[in-house]
Design a protein around this motif. Structure first.
Motif, mmCIF file in Angstrom:
data_model
loop_
_atom_site.group_PDB
_atom_site.id
_atom_site.type_symbol
_atom_site.label_atom_id
_atom_site.label_comp_id
_atom_site.label_asym_id
_atom_site.label_seq_id
_atom_site.Cartn_x
_atom_site.Cartn_y
_atom_site.Cartn_z
ATOM 1 N N VAL A 1 55.179 33.447 24.483
ATOM 2 C CA VAL A 1 55.442 32.013 24.395
ATOM 3 C C VAL A 1 55.409 31.537 22.943
ATOM 4 C CG1 VAL A 1 54.544 29.715 24.943
ATOM 5 C CG2 VAL A 1 54.601 31.484 26.711
ATOM 6 N N TRP A 2 54.371 31.930 22.207
ATOM 7 C CA TRP A 2 54.142 31.353 20.891
ATOM 8 C C TRP A 2 54.737 32.151 19.739
ATOM 9 C CZ3 TRP A 2 52.958 26.526 21.003
ATOM 10 C CH2 TRP A 2 52.296 26.010 22.119
ATOM 11 N N GLY A 3 55.045 33.403 19.978
ATOM 12 C CA GLY A 3 55.652 34.195 18.918
ATOM 13 C C GLY A 3 54.682 34.588 17.824
ATOM 14 N N ILE A 4 53.394 34.408 18.041
ATOM 15 C CA ILE A 4 52.374 34.830 17.094
ATOM 16 C C ILE A 4 51.247 35.518 17.858
ATOM 17 C CG2 ILE A 4 52.855 33.031 15.402
ATOM 18 C CD1 ILE A 4 50.493 31.452 16.456
ATOM 19 N N SER A 5 50.446 36.277 17.149
ATOM 20 C CA SER A 5 49.332 36.991 17.760
ATOM 21 C C SER A 5 48.296 36.014 18.305
ATOM 22 C CB SER A 5 48.682 37.910 16.724
ATOM 23 O OG SER A 5 47.436 38.404 17.190
ATOM 24 N N CYS A 6 47.630 36.404 19.366
ATOM 25 C CA CYS A 6 46.553 35.576 19.915
ATOM 26 C C CYS A 6 45.400 35.421 18.922
ATOM 27 C CB CYS A 6 46.035 36.171 21.225
ATOM 28 S SG CYS A 6 47.203 36.041 22.597
ATOM 29 N N SER A 7 45.327 36.312 17.963
ATOM 30 C CA SER A 7 44.304 36.191 16.918
ATOM 31 C C SER A 7 44.714 35.173 15.850
ATOM 32 C CB SER A 7 44.045 37.554 16.270
ATOM 33 O OG SER A 7 45.213 38.037 15.636
ATOM 34 N N GLU A 8 45.966 34.702 15.887
ATOM 35 C CA GLU A 8 46.439 33.662 14.973
ATOM 36 C C GLU A 8 46.499 32.301 15.653
ATOM 37 O OE1 GLU A 8 49.934 34.774 12.438
ATOM 38 O OE2 GLU A 8 49.953 36.547 13.738
ATOM 39 N N LEU A 9 46.477 32.287 16.973
ATOM 40 C CA LEU A 9 46.571 31.045 17.736
ATOM 41 C C LEU A 9 45.195 30.397 17.809
ATOM 42 C CD1 LEU A 9 48.670 29.410 19.408
ATOM 43 C CD2 LEU A 9 47.896 30.695 21.408
ATOM 44 N N SER A 10 45.135 29.102 17.526
ATOM 45 C CA SER A 10 43.861 28.398 17.473
ATOM 46 C C SER A 10 43.193 28.313 18.846
ATOM 47 C CB SER A 10 44.067 26.987 16.925
ATOM 48 O OG SER A 10 42.896 26.217 17.049
ATOM 49 N N ALA A 11 41.860 28.334 18.840
ATOM 50 C CA ALA A 11 41.105 28.154 20.073
ATOM 51 C C ALA A 11 41.327 26.761 20.657
ATOM 52 C CB ALA A 11 39.615 28.376 19.817
ATOM 53 N N ASP A 12 41.811 25.822 19.845
ATOM 54 C CA ASP A 12 42.092 24.474 20.343
ATOM 55 C C ASP A 12 43.086 24.504 21.500
ATOM 56 O OD1 ASP A 12 40.464 23.621 18.365
ATOM 57 O OD2 ASP A 12 42.006 22.614 17.173
ATOM 58 N N TRP A 13 44.030 25.443 21.431
ATOM 59 C CA TRP A 13 45.032 25.567 22.492
ATOM 60 C C TRP A 13 44.359 25.884 23.817
ATOM 61 C CZ3 TRP A 13 49.123 24.867 25.136
ATOM 62 C CH2 TRP A 13 49.566 25.792 26.060
ATOM 63 N N ALA A 14 43.464 26.880 23.807
ATOM 64 C CA ALA A 14 42.770 27.244 25.032
ATOM 65 C C ALA A 14 41.843 26.126 25.495
ATOM 66 C CB ALA A 14 41.974 28.531 24.811
ATOM 67 N N ALA A 15 41.146 25.501 24.550
ATOM 68 C CA ALA A 15 40.208 24.441 24.901
ATOM 69 C C ALA A 15 40.912 23.271 25.575
ATOM 70 C CB ALA A 15 39.474 23.965 23.650
ATOM 71 N N GLN A 16 42.177 23.021 25.204
ATOM 72 C CA GLN A 16 42.927 21.921 25.812
ATOM 73 C C GLN A 16 43.513 22.315 27.154
ATOM 74 O OE1 GLN A 16 46.013 20.084 23.399
ATOM 75 N NE2 GLN A 16 47.035 19.309 25.225
ATOM 76 N N ARG A 17 44.045 23.528 27.254
ATOM 77 C CA ARG A 17 44.832 23.895 28.431
ATOM 78 C C ARG A 17 44.046 24.646 29.501
ATOM 79 N NH1 ARG A 17 49.398 21.028 28.721
ATOM 80 N NH2 ARG A 17 50.272 22.630 30.058
ATOM 81 N N ILE A 18 42.914 25.253 29.135
ATOM 82 C CA ILE A 18 42.173 26.058 30.105
ATOM 83 C C ILE A 18 40.765 25.517 30.288
ATOM 84 C CG2 ILE A 18 41.690 28.450 30.805
ATOM 85 C CD1 ILE A 18 43.413 29.418 28.554
#
Length: 519
Positions: A166-183
């Motif tokens: 989906v994001w085209g970047i590694s999960c180690s580059e994706l901010s935890a804010d994304w998970a905190a908002q969506r999960i």
């Protein structure tokens, strides 16, 4: 926040709304309903933004799959008043495709156990216990956040592949804010209890059904646009805002370039509400924003996607509304089965239609592929997944959707803060919606920002649109005992008694006159 209050008396307010998606049209409707003159500027040829309904040879296609459910009473009331008799109620059915098997989503313990097998299931539980005992001390990345709650093994199976697609970047580059908002609010314990038919008293259940307009989400926004024009305001299509003229901390006007005529138009106003991408707004200011603000705008990123729509010479394909594809061997990320959203999306009996979503960046190899090449790719990948025979596909088309997902990378927060502080310095400007706030809001959250922005203009208030979707519960958790009411008083004060044009004195001919004919 923007200094909206005490600017003008009601009879001198003229509002320009940039963007004809859910947030912009919601704001425009409420303003027009309050007898405030509004002009909506939409860059595309149809309204709805990301929630629009595209069409091809009578077949209708939803760009993303838009379920109509909300914890907001104000949003639900808005929907019901405008489209009550045209809503269908659909049972949610979605699955995850992994290792050539289908897993129920949300995950169900017995289903997952049976499909993964005893050894893998035990490995997952052991991994979860290990990371519960010795978690990451910091949760800066998506990978760290998910691993601390579900374990590394489950992260690898059900989160990593799809998220990176989906994001085209590694999960180690994706901010935890994304998970905190969506999960947020969910855990392995919650998932297991839900799967076993039990309930943690502190956690709400996940929604199992939703409403859906007969002809897709665009049906709602086309109705709203019609209501806006019936009240004497304007909705201008094919009108891309290319310049925003300001004087100090006040917006004076915006200029649009209309395609295909290349006509330039200027729109003055007392108030401006924008759902266009926040970086674009900043970079189109004249005089320009300070260099530090412009640099921050250039560093905020978006993810785009395109939908390859296939018309199938088969009456029934599979029961799912959509399927998540967790398979690195194919490029498709999600598959929509439109007939299962509404049979009216498919005009011919004996036929079906699918939407294969490919997440990409504007200008990359996938985005730039010719439409016929993309249709062929989709056919071959459906065959690879075992979902379809190539010969069953009788036609296809492609729709591209730019700037669909604001990217939560490692540095987005600091750049966003710079832009937020800058735009909040304008006395007559509010930014709303997913792109106006650079936040992955759902449709109802976007509407709430529009409701609040409209209320600020109508009532000369300064309620904060940025506070929408900061609650601590996952957006799909809901219960009959507790309805979210974080913005009910604001929203209800803004909406009041909604007047529908069917009972208005204004005629449909006036609505047609006020729809800008451009290009």
């Amino acid at each position: 926040m923007s200094k909206i209050a005490n600017m003008d008396s009601a009879d001198t307010k003229e509002v320009v709304v940039v963007g004809g998606g859910p947030s912009g049209l919601t704001a425009a409707f409420l303003l027009a309903d309050a007898d405030i003159e509004v002009t909506v500027l939409e860059k595309h040829s149809i309204v709805g933004g990301i929630a629009r309904t595209e069409s091809y040879k009578g077949f209708l296609f939803d760009m993303g799959g838009h379920r109509f459910f909300s914890k907001s009473d104000a949003v639900n009331e808005f929907w019901e008043k405008l489209l009550a008799d045209r809503f269908l109620v659909r049972q949610r059915k979605s699955r995850i495709y992994y290792r050539r098997k289908f897993f129920d989503y949300p995950l169900r313990a017995l289903n997952a156990f049976r499909k993964l097998g005893v050894i893998e299931s035990c490995t997952i539980m052991a991994s979860c216990l290990r990371w519960k005992a010795f978690p990451y001390k910091e949760e800066k990345t998506f990978e760290q956040w998910v691993t601390n709650r579900f374990g590394k093994r489950l992260f690898k199976i059900f989160f990593e592949s799809y998220t990176e697609k989906v994001w085209g970047i590694s999960c180690s580059e994706l901010s935890a804010d994304w998970a905190a908002q969506r999960i947020k609010g969910l855990s392995l314990k919650t998932a297991v209890l839900t799967a076993l038919g039990k309930k943690d008293k502190g956690i709400k259940t996940l929604i199992e059904s939703f409403k859906y307009p007969e002809k897709g989400p665009g049906m709602m926004w086309e109705t709203v646009a019609s209501e806006v024009t019936s009240r004497g305001s304007k909705v201008c299509l094919n009108s891309d805002v290319t310049r925003i003229n300001r004087s100090g901390t006040k917006i004076e006007s915006v200029e649009t370039l209309s395609e295909p005529s290349a006509h330039i138009a200027r729109f003055d106003g007392s108030h401006f509400i924008s759902s266009m991408p926040l970086p674009d707004l900043v970079l189109r200011l004249d005089p320009p924003a300070p260099e530090s603000v412009r640099q921050a705008a250039q560093k905020l990123r978006y993810r785009d996607f395109l939908t390859v729509c296939l018309i199938i010479d088969v009456a029934e394909l599979f029961d799912d509304n959509w399927i998540y594809i967790h398979d690195a061997n194919v490029k498709v990320g999600r598959i929509q089965n439109y007939k299962n959203w509404s049979s009216e999306m498919v005009p011919e009996k004996g036929k079906s239609s699918l939407g294969l979503e490919y997440f990409c960046n504007e200008g990359d190899a996938i985005w730039n592929m010719e439409d016929d090449e993309l249709v062929e790719l989709a056919k071959q990948e459906m065959k690879e997944l075992g979902l379809l025979q190539v010969d069953d596909v009788i036609d296809g088309c492609v729709f591209r959707v730019e700037k669909s997902y604001p990217v939560y990378d490692a540095t987005y927060r600091e750049h966003l803060q710079v832009l937020r502080e800058f735009v909040e310095g304008f006395e007559n400007l509010q930014t709303i919606g997913r792109n106006g706030l650079h936040r992955y809001n759902n449709q109802d959250h976007a509407m709430l920002t529009g409701i609040i922005a409209a209320g600020n203009v109508i009532n000369d208030t300064n309620n904060d649109v940025w506070s929408v979707n900061e609650d601590k519960r996952y957006h799909e958790e809901i219960s009959s005992e507790e309805r979210a009411s974080e913005f009910s008083s604001i929203a209800n004060a803004t909406t009041g008694k909604v007047r529908l044009s069917q009972s208005d004195e204004k005629s449909s001919s006036q609505a047609e006159d006020n729809a800008c004919k451009v290009g």
